[in-house]
Write a protein that holds these residues in place. Sequence first.
Motif, mmCIF file in Angstrom:
data_model
loop_
_atom_site.group_PDB
_atom_site.id
_atom_site.type_symbol
_atom_site.label_atom_id
_atom_site.label_comp_id
_atom_site.label_asym_id
_atom_site.label_seq_id
_atom_site.Cartn_x
_atom_site.Cartn_y
_atom_site.Cartn_z
ATOM 1 N N ARG A 257 0.833 -1.196 0.000
ATOM 2 C CA ARG A 257 0.000 0.000 0.000
ATOM 3 C C ARG A 257 0.875 1.255 0.000
ATOM 4 N NH1 ARG A 257 -3.221 -1.445 4.326
ATOM 5 N NH2 ARG A 257 -4.398 -2.918 3.108
ATOM 6 N N GLU A 258 1.900 1.247 0.852
ATOM 7 C CA GLU A 258 2.828 2.385 0.904
ATOM 8 C C GLU A 258 3.610 2.516 -0.408
ATOM 9 O OE1 GLU A 258 3.174 4.751 3.220
ATOM 10 O OE2 GLU A 258 1.453 3.823 4.201
ATOM 11 N N ALA A 259 4.039 1.376 -0.962
ATOM 12 C CA ALA A 259 4.771 1.412 -2.231
ATOM 13 C C ALA A 259 3.886 1.979 -3.343
ATOM 14 C CB ALA A 259 5.261 0.015 -2.600
ATOM 15 N N LEU A 260 2.635 1.570 -3.357
ATOM 16 C CA LEU A 260 1.694 2.088 -4.347
ATOM 17 C C LEU A 260 1.515 3.593 -4.185
ATOM 18 C CD1 LEU A 260 -0.427 1.644 -6.573
ATOM 19 C CD2 LEU A 260 -2.088 1.184 -4.754
ATOM 20 N N LYS A 261 1.396 4.027 -2.955
ATOM 21 C CA LYS A 261 1.231 5.452 -2.690
ATOM 22 C C LYS A 261 2.443 6.232 -3.197
ATOM 23 C CE LYS A 261 0.469 8.622 1.172
ATOM 24 N NZ LYS A 261 0.369 8.731 2.632
ATOM 25 N N VAL A 262 3.633 5.726 -2.914
ATOM 26 C CA VAL A 262 4.864 6.397 -3.361
ATOM 27 C C VAL A 262 4.930 6.436 -4.889
ATOM 28 C CG1 VAL A 262 7.378 6.169 -3.427
ATOM 29 C CG2 VAL A 262 6.171 5.928 -1.262
ATOM 30 N N VAL A 263 4.594 5.316 -5.517
ATOM 31 C CA VAL A 263 4.633 5.253 -6.985
ATOM 32 C C VAL A 263 3.638 6.235 -7.584
ATOM 33 C CG1 VAL A 263 4.087 3.769 -8.956
ATOM 34 C CG2 VAL A 263 5.543 2.925 -7.123
ATOM 35 N N ARG A 264 2.456 6.284 -7.009
ATOM 36 C CA ARG A 264 1.454 7.228 -7.522
ATOM 37 C C ARG A 264 1.929 8.665 -7.371
ATOM 38 N NH1 ARG A 264 -4.154 4.484 -5.388
ATOM 39 N NH2 ARG A 264 -4.345 2.990 -7.088
ATOM 40 N N GLU A 265 2.524 8.999 -6.219
ATOM 41 C CA GLU A 265 3.036 10.353 -6.020
ATOM 42 C C GLU A 265 4.131 10.677 -7.027
ATOM 43 O OE1 GLU A 265 4.236 10.472 -1.947
ATOM 44 O OE2 GLU A 265 2.172 10.585 -1.201
ATOM 45 N N GLU A 266 5.044 9.722 -7.254
ATOM 46 C CA GLU A 266 6.116 9.935 -8.228
ATOM 47 C C GLU A 266 5.530 10.134 -9.627
ATOM 48 O OE1 GLU A 266 8.866 6.681 -8.114
ATOM 49 O OE2 GLU A 266 9.411 7.060 -6.031
ATOM 50 N N ASN A 267 4.556 9.300 -9.974
ATOM 51 C CA ASN A 267 3.926 9.423 -11.286
ATOM 52 C C ASN A 267 3.244 10.780 -11.440
ATOM 53 O OD1 ASN A 267 4.761 6.890 -11.971
ATOM 54 N ND2 ASN A 267 2.793 5.903 -11.594
ATOM 55 N N GLN A 268 2.561 11.224 -10.391
ATOM 56 C CA GLN A 268 1.883 12.515 -10.449
ATOM 57 C C GLN A 268 2.889 13.650 -10.609
ATOM 58 O OE1 GLN A 268 -1.452 12.888 -10.641
ATOM 59 N NE2 GLN A 268 -1.018 15.004 -11.103
ATOM 60 N N LYS A 269 4.011 13.571 -9.881
ATOM 61 C CA LYS A 269 5.038 14.600 -10.008
ATOM 62 C C LYS A 269 5.598 14.633 -11.424
ATOM 63 C CE LYS A 269 6.551 14.552 -5.190
ATOM 64 N NZ LYS A 269 7.635 14.156 -4.271
ATOM 65 N N LEU A 270 5.907 13.445 -11.962
ATOM 66 C CA LEU A 270 6.431 13.381 -13.326
ATOM 67 C C LEU A 270 5.414 13.913 -14.331
ATOM 68 C CD1 LEU A 270 8.233 9.923 -13.307
ATOM 69 C CD2 LEU A 270 9.307 12.161 -13.536
ATOM 70 N N PHE A 271 4.180 13.534 -14.147
ATOM 71 C CA PHE A 271 3.128 13.997 -15.052
ATOM 72 C C PHE A 271 2.998 15.511 -14.983
ATOM 73 C CE2 PHE A 271 -1.308 14.938 -16.089
ATOM 74 C CZ PHE A 271 -1.366 14.387 -17.361
ATOM 75 N N ASP A 272 2.987 16.069 -13.772
ATOM 76 C CA ASP A 272 2.889 17.523 -13.609
ATOM 77 C C ASP A 272 4.073 18.227 -14.257
ATOM 78 O OD1 ASP A 272 0.539 17.159 -12.238
ATOM 79 O OD2 ASP A 272 1.448 17.398 -10.246
ATOM 80 N N LYS A 273 5.254 17.656 -14.070
ATOM 81 C CA LYS A 273 6.452 18.247 -14.658
ATOM 82 C C LYS A 273 6.359 18.266 -16.177
ATOM 83 C CE LYS A 273 11.470 17.615 -14.795
ATOM 84 N NZ LYS A 273 12.568 16.750 -14.360
ATOM 85 N N HIS A 274 5.925 17.156 -16.748
ATOM 86 C CA HIS A 274 5.818 17.087 -18.203
ATOM 87 C C HIS A 274 4.702 17.987 -18.731
ATOM 88 C CE1 HIS A 274 8.910 14.142 -18.859
ATOM 89 N NE2 HIS A 274 8.436 13.431 -17.849
ATOM 90 N N MET A 275 3.625 18.096 -18.001
ATOM 91 C CA MET A 275 2.556 18.997 -18.415
ATOM 92 C C MET A 275 3.049 20.444 -18.385
ATOM 93 S SD MET A 275 0.117 17.231 -19.475
ATOM 94 C CE MET A 275 -1.059 18.538 -19.733
ATOM 95 N N LYS A 276 3.854 20.781 -17.391
ATOM 96 C CA LYS A 276 4.410 22.127 -17.311
ATOM 97 C C LYS A 276 5.321 22.388 -18.517
ATOM 98 C CE LYS A 276 7.062 25.173 -14.315
ATOM 99 N NZ LYS A 276 7.835 25.272 -13.083
ATOM 100 N N LEU A 277 6.148 21.382 -18.846
ATOM 101 C CA LEU A 277 7.019 21.521 -20.017
ATOM 102 C C LEU A 277 6.194 21.699 -21.290
ATOM 103 C CD1 LEU A 277 9.785 18.840 -19.356
ATOM 104 C CD2 LEU A 277 10.082 21.319 -19.414
ATOM 105 N N LEU A 278 5.135 20.918 -21.416
ATOM 106 C CA LEU A 278 4.284 21.035 -22.594
ATOM 107 C C LEU A 278 3.624 22.406 -22.676
ATOM 108 C CD1 LEU A 278 2.519 17.550 -22.763
ATOM 109 C CD2 LEU A 278 4.168 18.494 -24.376
#
Length: 174
Positions: free
Chosen positions: A86-107
């Motif tokens: 559960r904790e690993a999933l939470k961390v992965v989701r947070e990392e994915n969200q950060k990466l997604f936000d970063k890429h959206m900002k770049l776009l």
Amino acid sequence: VVTRDDVEESLKAVFQFVKDKEQLLQDLRSKIEETEKKISEEQRERDYWLEYKNVGSEIHAERISSLEKDIVEVKSELERTKEHYREALKVVREENQKLFDKHMKLLSEEALKKAVGYLDKDCRREIEENQWLREEVKIYRKEERDLKASVQLLEEENTTLVAKLIDIKLKYLQ
């Protein structure tokens, strides 16, 4: 300078990363299901031995208590494993969200640059002037806060000095 191809490659990498993580989570879920099946099998075996114990067999009582301990251990291990995943999933989701936000900002930055590139020279100059004015406003607001803080300190110091002066005058009047 980030090109569109770079951004698309980066997005593909992020989406591949997310896909890999989801596959990992699916594998983990299947392991959890296998563990739960094992627990249910152990539970059935425990029930069988409890019935056998109640019928009158004292010989296998030790075996039953051992199996009960095993069941408790497996359950606690399952809970720890579930919590870990559960904790690993939470961390992965947070990392994915950060990466997604970063890429959206770049776009969005890339889109803004392209949009500005299509504007005429006067509009571009106006945008640059607006950016400069925003920076000037930030500097002005910072200086204003600093000056207000200085004025407040001076007022407090003056109030203290006036209070001392009044105390001294009262002392001399007496």
